[in-house]
Each structure stands twice: as C-alpha cells, then as structure tokens.
Write a protein that holds these residues in place. Structure first.
Motif, PDB file in Angstrom:
ATOM      1  N   TYR A 108     -10.181  -1.759   0.166  1.00  0.00           N
ATOM      2  CA  TYR A 108      -9.491  -0.507  -0.128  1.00  0.00           C
ATOM      3  C   TYR A 108      -8.305  -0.669  -1.078  1.00  0.00           C
ATOM      4  O   TYR A 108      -7.595  -1.672  -1.033  1.00  0.00           O
ATOM      5  CB  TYR A 108      -8.970   0.106   1.171  1.00  0.00           C
ATOM      6  N   ASP A 109      -8.128   0.341  -1.917  1.00  0.00           N
ATOM      7  CA  ASP A 109      -6.874   0.649  -2.606  1.00  0.00           C
ATOM      8  C   ASP A 109      -6.586  -0.145  -3.878  1.00  0.00           C
ATOM      9  O   ASP A 109      -6.964  -1.308  -4.020  1.00  0.00           O
ATOM     10  CB  ASP A 109      -5.699   0.541  -1.646  1.00  0.00           C
ATOM     11  N   PHE A 155       0.829  -1.207   0.000  1.00  0.00           N
ATOM     12  CA  PHE A 155       0.000   0.000   0.000  1.00  0.00           C
ATOM     13  C   PHE A 155       0.861   1.254   0.000  1.00  0.00           C
ATOM     14  O   PHE A 155       0.501   2.280  -0.588  1.00  0.00           O
ATOM     15  CB  PHE A 155      -0.914   0.007   1.231  1.00  0.00           C
ATOM     16  N   ASN A 179      -5.222  -6.341  -5.895  1.00  0.00           N
ATOM     17  CA  ASN A 179      -6.639  -6.007  -5.741  1.00  0.00           C
ATOM     18  C   ASN A 179      -7.301  -5.791  -7.099  1.00  0.00           C
ATOM     19  O   ASN A 179      -8.445  -6.212  -7.325  1.00  0.00           O
ATOM     20  CB  ASN A 179      -6.797  -4.745  -4.888  1.00  0.00           C
ATOM     21  N   SER A 191      -5.983  -2.407   2.641  1.00  0.00           N
ATOM     22  CA  SER A 191      -5.675  -2.773   1.253  1.00  0.00           C
ATOM     23  C   SER A 191      -5.431  -4.269   1.074  1.00  0.00           C
ATOM     24  O   SER A 191      -5.247  -4.735  -0.045  1.00  0.00           O
ATOM     25  CB  SER A 191      -4.443  -1.995   0.775  1.00  0.00           C
TER      26      SER A 191
END
Length: 345
Positions: free
Chosen positions: A279-280, A76, A285, A257
């Motif tokens: 997240y992120d 991250f 991801n 993340s």
C-alpha cells in the motif's frame, strides 16, 4: 492565478484593509476617491469574491481537532498533515480553527492520552484516525457525552455514535489485492500475508483487508493456494523473513505502507522471483516500485481522506449541510508503468 488577500488589495490601492472590506462587501461608507481606487484594482486583478465567505450565515468560531498518528514515526501520515495545513489556510478566514494532535501509532496509551487532552479542550468536532478499536469505542462515547461531533477517516470501525467515515472499503481493498495476486501467480502458490508492527487483534482495518483477501481465494475453486498470515515487528523482520521464505513463499501481501521494509530485504537477497503487493505512495515504496521490486501498490489517498473529512465538518457548521455517513474513495492500483501519469493527474 495569484490569490489576492484584502491586505494585498489595500496595498495596491493605497487604502486601509477596512476600506477594501467595505467596498467588497458593500457595507459602510466609503469616499468616492477610495471607491474608485479599490474598484480599479479589483478590475485589474479580475477579483472574484469568495462565494463561501459571502454565504456565511453567522460569525461564530468553530474549533476542529484532528487526532492522527505522528508522521515522524510512520511516514504514511505525512500527507494527512499536509492536508491539515492546506485546510487551515483555506478555512481559517471563515472562523474555522483547525488543530492537529499526534499520537504514537505503536502505543495505545499515547492514543488515549492525546484524546483525553483534546476532550479537555471541548472542541466543536474531532476528526480521528481510530487505529485502536476497543479504545476508540470508549473515546467516541466520551466525546458524544460532551456533545462533541466525531468523524472518522482511514479506518471505518462501525461505531453508531460517530458522525461519518471517509476512506476506502477495506474488505474490497483486500479483494483487489487478491485479484492482483492471481494475475501474477500460478495455482498452488504459497502466499504470505504480512502485518508489520500491527496489533491485528485490535486493528480492524488489518482484519478487513485480510478477510477480503482470503474471501477472494475462497470463492475461486480452481485456485488452490496456501495462505499464511504473519504478524512481524521491524526489529526481527529480517530473521522472520529468512524463516518465512524457506517455506517456498512466492507472493507477499503487506497490509500497510511498510512494504518497503520487505522490499529492502528482497532486493538485498536478490530474490527476484518474489512478487510484492502493498500500500501507498511513500517515497521508499516508489523507489522499489521503479526498481521492479514491488509489483503493485494500492493507493489509499490519505491526504484526500483528511480534506474531505474536514470539508464535511466545515460545511455542516457554516451551512447546516448534512454530513454523509460514509464516503468511500476509489481503490487506485499503481504499478511502474502508470505511476508517472498518475502523479501528473
């Protein structure tokens, strides 16, 4: 458009860097021949003097340290490192010395050790990612006693002695996640809030996201959902998820993340009915977002957080501009359909 340095211009004109500097800043003596050569090159490349450099009030050097988690441990933080490198390139010629220092985000003692090291350097300012609340409060007080300006990013932490904060409203971020959940689930749905490798008791940013998430559902009388929070370690993640998903959980909200760790499990188990929000824009991801395993990602824009945090400090030192006490970035919602257009813009 190519950016030309004084060195580039000097080579093109066949003169010294000092001569180019004197022509650009109109100081000192320059021969007519050299002036003509440099002027022709400046006209040819359509050179425009840097307004920031021309506005400098003095030649004092400033030292800014950035204290952040090691991106080799948690990806991250890599965009933050990229932002630091770009800021160094942008501001170093104006007497700003920016230096990153990394700590292990899973080890409190590492955070303390790095800040102790930075304190001994006596920088003019520190931009810090305050992951650990209790330790950060003490450290910020110590910096202040040494007349070192402290700015925060990513994690707000209400510390009066800190100069400012750049990041998102994490309470609102949690509410946004809850709103997304309500858009893809039915009433009476079992929801799991999962914190991975986080000490939630000392991590205010995790608490704020959860507080916002729960507040949304508490206000919706027609949405009766069962919400449980789990603090998990990566080493036991698969075993813990086996247990959690036996309780008929249909929605998982990952507060960091590391949602890809859960997505990997969901994909391997072929649990297509499970909805994931986290997240992120980590590459891992994005992979699971494009594979329809992750439904939504909330982008926290860590790269911009660091850049703005540094820019505010630079403007303060160079131009005496007041540093805003709080700068909140937009809460961007990313799904498979808008990811490509979002990146392009």
């Amino acid at each position: 458009m190519k950016t030309y340095t004084i060195k580039n211009i000097a080579e093109l004109a066949g003169v010294s860097k000092g001569t180019v500097d004197r022509v650009i800043h109109k100081r000192g003596k320059v021969s007519e021949k050299a002036l003509k050569k440099v002027s022709e090159v400046l006209k040819e490349i359509n050179y425009k003097p840097n307004l920031l450099a021309r506005s400098l009030k003095n030649t004092k050097k400033y030292h800014i340290c950035v204290v952040l988690p090691d991106f080799n441990i948690d990806a991250f933080w890599y965009p933050c490192y990229e932002s630091i490198k770009e800021s160094i390139a942008e501001f170093s010629s104006f007497g700003i010395f920016i230096e990153p220092y990394f700590f292990n985000p899973t080890v409190v003692s590492s955070f303390i050790e790095i800040n102790t090291k930075v304190l001994k350097l006596s920088p003019d300012a520190v931009l810090i990612a305050p992951l650990f609340y209790k330790e950060t409060v003490k450290i910020v007080d110590t910096y202040n006693e040494a007349n070192i300006i402290v700015s925060k990013f990513n994690n707000p932490l209400e510390i009066e002695s800190a100069k400012n904060f750049v990041g998102q409203d994490l309470f609102v971020s949690g509410r946004v996640a809850a709103n997304l959940v309500s858009s893809i689930s039915l009433n009476n749905t079992a929801i799991a809030i999962i914190n991975i490798d986080e000490d939630s008791d000392n991590a205010i940013y995790i608490k704020e996201k959860e507080r916002g998430f729960r507040s949304y559902f508490n206000e919706k009388e027609n949405l009766i959902n069962k919400i449980d929070t789990y603090n998990l370690k990566q080493k036991q993640l698969k075993e813990e998820l086996d247990i959690i998903l036996k309780s008929d959980v249909k929605i998982i909200f990952v507060t960091t993340s590391k949602i890809y760790k859960v997505a990997e499990y969901i994909e391997q188990k072929k649990l297509k009915e499970i909805k994931l929000i986290g997240y992120d824009l980590l590459s891992e991801n994005i992979h699971y977002l494009n594979n329809n395993c992750i439904d939504f990602l909330i982008h926290q824009n860590p790269k911009k957080q660091v850049y703005l945090g540094l820019k505010f400090l630079v403007d303060f030192f160079l131009f005496d501009k007041e540093i805003p006490s709080k700068t909140l970035l937009p809460i961007d919602i990313i799904n498979k359909e808008n990811y490509n257009s979002y990146i392009k813009n």
